[in-house]
Design a protein around this motif. Sequence first.
Motif, mmCIF file in Angstrom:
data_model
loop_
_atom_site.group_PDB
_atom_site.id
_atom_site.type_symbol
_atom_site.label_atom_id
_atom_site.label_comp_id
_atom_site.label_asym_id
_atom_site.label_seq_id
_atom_site.Cartn_x
_atom_site.Cartn_y
_atom_site.Cartn_z
ATOM 1 N N UNK A 45 3.531 -5.853 -11.358
ATOM 2 C CA UNK A 45 3.638 -4.396 -11.397
ATOM 3 C C UNK A 45 3.577 -3.760 -10.013
ATOM 4 N N UNK A 46 2.591 -4.157 -9.238
ATOM 5 C CA UNK A 46 2.386 -3.541 -7.935
ATOM 6 C C UNK A 46 1.480 -4.435 -7.098
ATOM 7 N N UNK A 47 1.110 -3.966 -5.925
ATOM 8 C CA UNK A 47 0.271 -4.767 -5.028
ATOM 9 C C UNK A 47 -1.072 -5.105 -5.656
ATOM 10 N N UNK A 48 -1.661 -4.160 -6.368
ATOM 11 C CA UNK A 48 -2.953 -4.410 -7.008
ATOM 12 C C UNK A 48 -2.838 -5.532 -8.039
ATOM 13 N N UNK A 49 -1.775 -5.518 -8.816
ATOM 14 C CA UNK A 49 -1.538 -6.570 -9.808
ATOM 15 C C UNK A 49 -1.377 -7.925 -9.113
#
Length: 105
Positions: A45-49
């Motif tokens: 999904x994104x960097x955090x994911x």
Amino acid sequence: LSKIHKPNNPGRPIVSACSCPTELISSYLDKIMAPIVKTLPSYIKDSQHALEIFRDFSFLGQNKLIFTMDIISLYTVIPNDEGLRALKHFFDHRTVKPALKHYSV
């Protein structure tokens, strides 16, 4: 944007797609394909994911490799017919089937 990690720092153009001829079809396809893409095992999904995946990843055991790649012109080198074939495959085999709306242009 300059790619400072590349030789001679080539630029990456930023082009607005607002009011362009493909804006409506792009939006329509995004609404249809987003739920399908989110079910793929390779979806991040994104960097955090990505950080969550990396934090939970274990290097214990055998036969594990970690590597990086740099791909030149990722989307422009996908042959249109193969890209459309892949899109059709995932669309035909999707488990999430959103209601399709008809848009007038």
